[in-house]
Design a protein around this motif. Structure first.
Motif, PDB file in Angstrom:
ATOM      1  N   THR A   1      -8.721   6.038  -2.929  1.00  0.00           N
ATOM      2  CA  THR A   1      -7.292   5.720  -3.149  1.00  0.00           C
ATOM      3  C   THR A   1      -6.846   4.642  -2.159  1.00  0.00           C
TER       4      THR A   1
ATOM      5  N   ALA B   1      -5.242  -3.746  -4.610  1.00  0.00           N
ATOM      6  CA  ALA B   1      -4.113  -4.122  -5.471  1.00  0.00           C
ATOM      7  C   ALA B   1      -3.021  -4.821  -4.665  1.00  0.00           C
ATOM      8  N   ALA B   2      -2.668  -4.239  -3.504  1.00  0.00           N
ATOM      9  CA  ALA B   2      -1.581  -4.825  -2.707  1.00  0.00           C
ATOM     10  C   ALA B   2      -2.005  -6.180  -2.132  1.00  0.00           C
TER      11      ALA B   2
ATOM     12  N   GLU C   1      -8.370   1.245  -3.128  1.00  0.00           N
ATOM     13  CA  GLU C   1      -7.718   0.691  -4.334  1.00  0.00           C
ATOM     14  C   GLU C   1      -6.326   0.168  -4.002  1.00  0.00           C
ATOM     15  N   ALA C   2      -5.633   0.884  -3.126  1.00  0.00           N
ATOM     16  CA  ALA C   2      -4.283   0.442  -2.740  1.00  0.00           C
ATOM     17  C   ALA C   2      -4.353  -0.910  -2.034  1.00  0.00           C
TER      18      ALA C   2
ATOM     19  N   VAL D   1       0.847  -1.208   0.000  1.00  0.00           N
ATOM     20  CA  VAL D   1       0.000   0.000   0.000  1.00  0.00           C
ATOM     21  C   VAL D   1       0.879   1.254   0.000  1.00  0.00           C
TER      22      VAL D   1
ATOM     23  N   ASP E   1       3.653   1.549  -1.599  1.00  0.00           N
ATOM     24  CA  ASP E   1       4.014   1.752  -3.012  1.00  0.00           C
ATOM     25  C   ASP E   1       2.903   2.473  -3.761  1.00  0.00           C
ATOM     26  N   ARG E   2       1.703   2.343  -3.242  1.00  0.00           N
ATOM     27  CA  ARG E   2       0.547   3.001  -3.895  1.00  0.00           C
ATOM     28  C   ARG E   2       0.136   4.269  -3.142  1.00  0.00           C
ATOM     29  N   ASN E   3       1.119   4.818  -2.406  1.00  0.00           N
ATOM     30  CA  ASN E   3       0.945   6.147  -1.816  1.00  0.00           C
ATOM     31  C   ASN E   3       0.064   6.200  -0.565  1.00  0.00           C
TER      32      ASN E   3
END
Ligand code: PMP
Length: 402
Positions: A387, A394-395, A390-391, A350, A352-354
């Motif tokens: 956000t 994906a993670a 979504e993080a 997460v 890495d996804r800000n």
């Protein structure tokens, strides 16, 4: 029923008899030291220095950056001073402290409240000042409660987390070997548990306490300002008359620093005299007291609570529909993944996804229950929440958890 409560009036009488009783300066004399008027306006940041979204703060209402709270601190600094300059019992008492304490007592539905320089000091100071014979403590209580229990020298019985039946069994077992009827018993629990998101079953705890004549003390550090009308769980459940000591911090939803205890007049008088972190420590800085007052006012009358709970509901729904297990029932959303490496990989994914949300590992939580602690604030907007979700989606997929 035995009475295993605390004879605070008796102890105060003894202080008076021995000419040892002290009191805070009368308010009209405190008033001579000056005061200030409070303010308006404000933006709320949720980004860290690298512009990543922080979902790990205890600044639950996002008020640390609210202009009105900042202005209150600034004005108190400018008009009253940046520091209290001495213990409250010496010359460190100001109307800013009194205003905060009045507002806390009003919110908590108690006679009075007393500000401490931290929540840690409030717990240690209160438990030691009460001088309990026996303490019953939830196994996951905060370290400052644990330290207060240790320092008090009381026999401490630990019961299962949020389990009123385990508590009852502990009291029943202890009652069989009670030394004397004059023992004083204290049940102490966090209300919202910060690593688990769980909420103590306070109504049942009060029933057990009443059955055995014990007192109940709660730590509302993670609840103050967030529940019914800006109060905590005690207010949400209408237990003001059944909980003897309501304690908390000013450093989370109240956007400041410091702690407080709210309760009866006798309790506060006892603490003024016997709570060593109150007596022997410099009064809370007027800036912290003023910021907390303004934040408490906003918690009660503003829209921040509503925004926080909307974010919590949106995130909880999102996590659960992805398939994550999110225990608890508070604003804290622990995503329990179990394994330490998985938790660390999810945290990194997460990040890495800000999105910043830390993995919590033993010894903070029990082995095999590693988790990511997600804590939204009122300052996050819809896009921030999306956000974050979504993080995690994906993670979580990348790490193989979904
Ligand atoms: N009690 C609980 C439940 C807490 O989480 C904390 C802070 N982490 C404290 C007390 C201590 O409060 P403070 O930070 O004001 O010392």
């Amino acid at each position: 029923m035995e009475d295993r409560g605390f004879d605070l009036e008796g102890r105060l009488d003894a202080l008076v008899e021995n000419d040892l009783k002290r009191s805070l300066t009368p308010a009209d004399r405190v008033a001579e030291r000056g005061y200030f008027a409070a303010p308006s306006g404000g933006e709320l940041p949720v980004l860290d220095a690298e512009e990543a979204l922080v979902f790990a703060s205890n600044n639950y209402l996002g008020l640390t950056a609210d202009q009105r709270v900042q202005d209150a601190a600034r004005q108190a600094g400018a008009t009253v001073g940046t520091g209290a300059g001495a213990s409250r019992l010496v010359t460190g008492d100001t109307l800013v402290h009194r205003d905060l304490e009045r507002l806390l007592a009003e919110t908590k539905g108690t006679d009075r409240a007393l500000a401490f320089s931290s929540g840690y000091a409030a717990n240690v100071g209160t438990i030691t000042a009460l001088e309990p014979d026996v303490i019953f403590s939830d196994e996951r209580n905060h370290a400052s409660i644990v330290d207060g229990c240790r320092l008090s020298g009381a026999e401490t019985v630990v019961y299962d987390h949020c389990d009123a039946a385990s508590l009852r069994a502990a009291l029943a077992e202890r009652a069989e070997r009670a030394d004397s009827e004059a023992e004083s018993w204290l049940i102490v629990t966090d209300t919202v548990f910060s690593m688990d998101g769980t909420v103590a079953p306070l109504g049942s705890i009060c029933e057990v306490a009443e059955e055995f004549g014990a007192w109940v003390m709660v730590d509302e550090a993670h609840a103050t300002g967030l529940y019914a009308d800006g109060g905590g769980i005690v207010q949400a459940e209408g237990l003001e008359d059944r909980v003897h000591v309501q304690l908390g911090t000013l450093s989370k939803a109240l956007a400041s620093q410091g702690g407080y205890v709210a309760g009866s007049d006798a309790l506060v008088e006892l603490l003024v005299n016997e709570a060593r972190p109150f007596v022997f420590s410099t009064g809370l800085t007027p800036m912290a007291a003023a910021a907390a007052s303004e934040a408490l006012h906003l918690a009660r009358h503003g829209d921040a609570r509503e925004r926080l709970w909307e974010n919590v509901a949106h995130l909880r729904d999102g996590f659960e529909s992805m398939g994550f297990e999110v225990p608890g029932e508070s604003q804290i959303l622990p995503i329990v993944v179990g394994d330490r490496d998985d938790a660390l990989a999810l945290e990194a994914g997460v990040r890495d996804r800000n999105v910043i949300a830390p993995a919590i590992r033993p010894p903070t939580v029990p082995e095999g229950t590693c988790r990511i602690r997600v804590a939204p604030t009122a300052a996050h907007d819809r896009d921030d929440v999306v956000t974050c979700l979504e993080a995690f989606q994906a993670a979580g997929t990348e790490v193989g958890l979904l």
